[in-house]
Design a protein around this motif. Structure first.
Motif, short mmCIF file in Angstrom:
data_model
loop_
_atom_site.label_atom_id
_atom_site.label_comp_id
_atom_site.label_asym_id
_atom_site.label_seq_id
_atom_site.Cartn_x
_atom_site.Cartn_y
_atom_site.Cartn_z
N VAL A 148 0.77 -1.26 -0.04
CA VAL A 148 0.20 0.18 0.02
C VAL A 148 0.72 1.22 0.07
O VAL A 148 0.64 2.29 -0.53
N GLU A 149 1.92 1.02 0.75
CA GLU A 149 2.91 2.50 0.68
C GLU A 149 4.28 1.86 0.55
O GLU A 149 4.73 0.97 0.88
N VAL A 150 4.92 2.66 -0.54
CA VAL A 150 6.08 2.39 -1.04
C VAL A 150 7.29 3.63 -0.76
O VAL A 150 6.55 4.81 -1.21
N ASP A 151 8.45 3.47 0.00
CA ASP A 151 9.41 4.62 0.20
C ASP A 151 10.56 4.15 -0.57
O ASP A 151 11.31 3.24 -0.08
N LEU A 152 10.92 4.77 -1.66
CA LEU A 152 11.93 4.27 -2.75
C LEU A 152 13.05 5.18 -2.91
O LEU A 152 12.77 6.53 -2.93
N CYS A 153 14.30 4.90 -2.43
CA CYS A 153 15.32 6.05 -2.87
C CYS A 153 16.72 4.72 -3.44
O CYS A 153 17.26 4.04 -2.78
N VAL A 154 16.86 5.10 -4.76
CA VAL A 154 17.90 4.37 -5.27
C VAL A 154 18.85 5.50 -6.11
O VAL A 154 18.38 6.17 -6.82
N THR A 173 -3.16 -1.14 -5.76
CA THR A 173 -3.07 -1.15 -4.19
C THR A 173 -2.21 0.02 -3.65
O THR A 173 -2.59 0.28 -2.52
N LEU A 174 -1.45 0.36 -4.62
CA LEU A 174 -0.44 1.50 -4.23
C LEU A 174 -1.29 2.81 -3.85
O LEU A 174 -1.79 3.38 -4.57
N GLU A 175 -1.16 3.24 -2.70
CA GLU A 175 -1.93 4.49 -2.27
C GLU A 175 -0.94 5.76 -1.74
O GLU A 175 -1.43 6.64 -1.67
N ILE A 176 0.39 5.11 -1.40
CA ILE A 176 1.23 6.19 -0.80
C ILE A 176 2.65 5.86 -1.52
O ILE A 176 3.06 4.97 -1.50
N LEU A 177 3.41 6.98 -2.02
CA LEU A 177 4.49 6.86 -2.76
C LEU A 177 5.49 7.80 -2.29
O LEU A 177 5.00 9.07 -2.70
N LYS A 178 6.73 7.57 -2.06
CA LYS A 178 7.68 8.40 -1.70
C LYS A 178 9.09 8.21 -2.53
O LYS A 178 9.40 6.87 -2.36
N LEU A 179 9.16 9.05 -3.25
CA LEU A 179 10.44 8.81 -4.17
C LEU A 179 11.65 9.82 -3.51
O LEU A 179 11.56 10.96 -3.88
N ASP A 180 12.68 9.39 -3.27
CA ASP A 180 13.59 10.03 -2.56
C ASP A 180 14.88 10.20 -3.29
O ASP A 180 16.02 10.53 -2.79
N SER A 181 14.96 10.04 -4.54
CA SER A 181 15.94 10.23 -5.58
C SER A 181 15.44 10.39 -6.91
O SER A 181 14.46 10.27 -7.22
N ASN A 182 16.36 10.95 -7.67
CA ASN A 182 15.96 11.14 -9.25
C ASN A 182 15.41 9.81 -9.81
O ASN A 182 16.03 8.57 -9.21
N TYR A 183 14.59 9.78 -10.71
CA TYR A 183 14.23 8.57 -11.45
C TYR A 183 13.81 8.74 -12.95
O TYR A 183 13.77 9.99 -13.26
N ARG A 197 -2.99 8.12 -3.60
CA ARG A 197 -3.69 9.30 -3.03
C ARG A 197 -2.47 10.04 -2.65
O ARG A 197 -2.87 11.40 -2.31
N CYS A 198 -1.15 9.78 -1.95
CA CYS A 198 -0.09 10.62 -1.45
C CYS A 198 1.16 10.36 -2.25
O CYS A 198 1.52 9.16 -2.18
N LEU A 199 1.82 11.62 -2.69
CA LEU A 199 2.75 11.75 -3.22
C LEU A 199 3.88 12.40 -2.68
O LEU A 199 3.48 13.64 -2.56
N GLU A 222 -4.38 13.26 -3.83
CA GLU A 222 -4.81 14.16 -2.83
C GLU A 222 -3.89 15.07 -2.10
O GLU A 222 -4.14 16.37 -1.58
N HIS A 223 -2.67 14.56 -1.79
CA HIS A 223 -1.61 15.08 -1.00
C HIS A 223 -0.48 15.06 -1.68
O HIS A 223 0.22 13.87 -2.08
N LEU A 224 0.21 16.12 -1.80
CA LEU A 224 1.54 16.27 -2.50
C LEU A 224 2.50 16.89 -2.02
O LEU A 224 2.29 18.19 -1.47
N THR A 225 3.86 16.39 -1.63
CA THR A 225 4.92 16.89 -1.15
C THR A 225 5.94 17.01 -2.32
O THR A 225 6.41 15.99 -2.71
N VAL A 226 6.54 18.33 -2.46
CA VAL A 226 7.63 18.35 -3.28
C VAL A 226 8.83 19.00 -2.28
O VAL A 226 8.84 20.03 -1.98
N ASP A 227 9.94 18.10 -2.51
CA ASP A 227 11.14 18.47 -1.78
C ASP A 227 12.30 18.49 -2.59
O ASP A 227 12.42 17.66 -3.48
#
Length: 468
Positions: A148-154, A173-183, A197-199, A222-227
């Motif tokens: 449901v939630e994936v936090d990915l940094c490669v 099924t994926l509802e929350i995704l965090k990408l902590d690197s370029n892709y 729903r959350c990126l 529904e929810h977006l964070t850009v860092d």
């Protein structure tokens, strides 16, 4: 060294005095790391081990607070614990401080391809593993288990960037995704991120070609964070999301070289909350912002202090959000901001680095329906002509006489100008119910300040002054 009897007994009693599952998890791991292997101790531990008697669902919940390499180690505690780690709904895998890359990959293979129940949260951070094909199989395995939630940094390696696997993009099924690197991402014409729903994305120099396109392919976002960081060249970014409710933008400049501001066009008719924190504030254009209720803006530019262009951008942003009800604003100088009238604002938190007290009435005049005010001063300007600093008394803002119920102030020193402002607010706060003064930075004692304040006239007979 063999633990003493008291330590063994602690296994029995720990759950009764612990209120935080993280503490329980740490305790279990500490036992697994130093558990002796002699049969006498094992027999004694089994006789008194109440934690192992807890339902499996509770044990899995406890282990879900741990990185996977630690929850895996609990398999040596006893037969009961041997396979519990495999039912933990969260997998947290990171190669930080890993010197044995081959051993690490073998461990992750064992975790990802062993019999395992569905996964709720999958966190994978790889800074040294450069086998992208291997990493892709791990991600796909998590998706196959309905993550449901994936936090990915490669991290990128030798100029190559990890490409997001197709199963991740089309996962239902994926509802929350965090990408902590370029892709890299190859988006289909339709069907991408159908349930996302959350990126949360971390990027270097955001632009519409990559980031904007990704956002536009998330139909239920529904929810977006850009860092991330701002580059040296100007980019224009479009954020278009039909049902987006909250947007957080936190960007840092990586250079002291001044450049033109970046441009953000936000088209989100359902947006309710906007949170912006930048070193160099971008130009923001909001379209269809009728649903916006709450905003948080950090408008402090240390590299171009009091720069006219920067202040114009702050003024434009405040005008765009002038119909909101809740505002938190951090500003270097209050006097230079040409703030609009906030006709609906009821809650204001203002953090300012430099402020003259005589600016407060002018600020309140622009917020006629304000009910709750929190003021925090980082630096107070005391110098200059005292007459110039004195607050005008001819009239009081409408909010102070008819709406303002609560005032909280942090950063006071207890000096004459502080007293003058407190006197003004208490004298004109006709419906004021409570004033809270944070006493951490006072140059006098709370008792001394209270002695002065208690002599001030109060328009509201029910107003209480509290010192924290």
């Amino acid at each position: 060294m063999k633990p003493n009897g008291m330590e063994v007994a602690n296994i029995t009693t720990y759950r009764y005095r612990c209120t935080d599952f993280r503490e329980v998890a740490s305790f279990v791991v500490s036992i697994s790391l130093r558990l002796p292997m002699d049969s006498e101790y094992k027999s004694q531990a089994r006789a008194k081990d109440r934690i192992s008697e807890l339902p499996e669902a509770v044990l899995c919940h406890i282990l879900s607070f741990l990185p996977t390499k630690y929850s895996f180690r609990t398999s040596i505690l006893s037969t009961r614990w041997k396979n519990i780690w495999a039912s933990v709904p969260n997998l947290d895998i990171c190669d930080e401080a890993t010197s044995d890359k081959t051993g690490f990959m073998a461990f992750v293979d064992r975790v990802m391809f062993s019999p395992h129940s569905n996964i709720r949260k999958f966190r994978l951070h790889c800074s040294s593993v450069d086998d992208y094909a291997r990493i892709e199989t791990w991600v796909c395995s998590a998706i196959q288990r309905n993550a449901v939630e994936v936090d990915l940094c490669v991290e990128s390696c030798r100029g190559h960037i990890f490409e997001l696997p197709w199963p991740l993009i089309v996962s239902k099924t994926l509802e929350i995704l965090k990408l902590d690197s370029n892709y890299e991402i190859n988006l289909p014409l339709s069907g991408s991120f159908p349930s996302l729903r959350c990126l949360h994305i971390t990027v270097d120099s955001p632009d519409s070609d990559a980031m904007g396109t990704l956002i536009s392919y998330c139909p239920v976002l529904e929810h977006l964070t850009v860092d991330g960081t701002l580059g040296n060249w100007v980019n224009s970014v479009t954020v278009s999301a039909p049902i987006l409710k909250s947007l957080k933008i936190r960007l840092r400049s990586t250079t002291d070289v001044l450049h033109d501001a970046h441009n953000f066009l936000i088209n989100a008719p359902k947006l309710e909350y906007l949170d912006i924190a930048e070193d160099i504030l971008s130009n923001y254009t909001l379209r269809n912002a009728k649903s916006l209720v709450k905003a948080n803006a950090r408008a402090i530019d240390y590299s171009t202090i009091r720069g006219r262009d920067f202040l114009d951008r702050v003024t434009a942003l405040m005008s765009t959000v002038s119909k909101i009800k809740y505002l938190s604003l951090s500003a270097m100088y209050l006097e230079d901001l040409c703030l609009p009238t906030f006709g609906n604002l009821s809650h204001l938190k203002l953090v300012t680095n430099y402020c003259n007290y005589w600016e407060v009435p002018d600020l309140l005049e622009r917020i006629p329906k304000l009910e709750y005010l929190f003021l925090e001063y980082k630096v107070i300007i005391i110098g200059g002509d005292l007459e110039h600093q004195r607050i005008a008394t001819e009239s009081a803002p409408n909010c102070l006489t008819s709406h303002l119920k609560s005032i909280s102030i942090r950063g006071l020193k207890g000096e004459p100008n502080d007293l003058e402002m407190l006197k003004y607010l208490l004298r004109n706060g006709e419906v004021l119910e409570k004033m809270t003064i944070y006493a951490g930075g006072l140059l006098c004692t709370k008792e001394e300040l209270n002695k002065e304040v208690s002599m001030f006239k109060r328009s509201s007979e029910t107003c209480e002054v509290e010192y924290i």
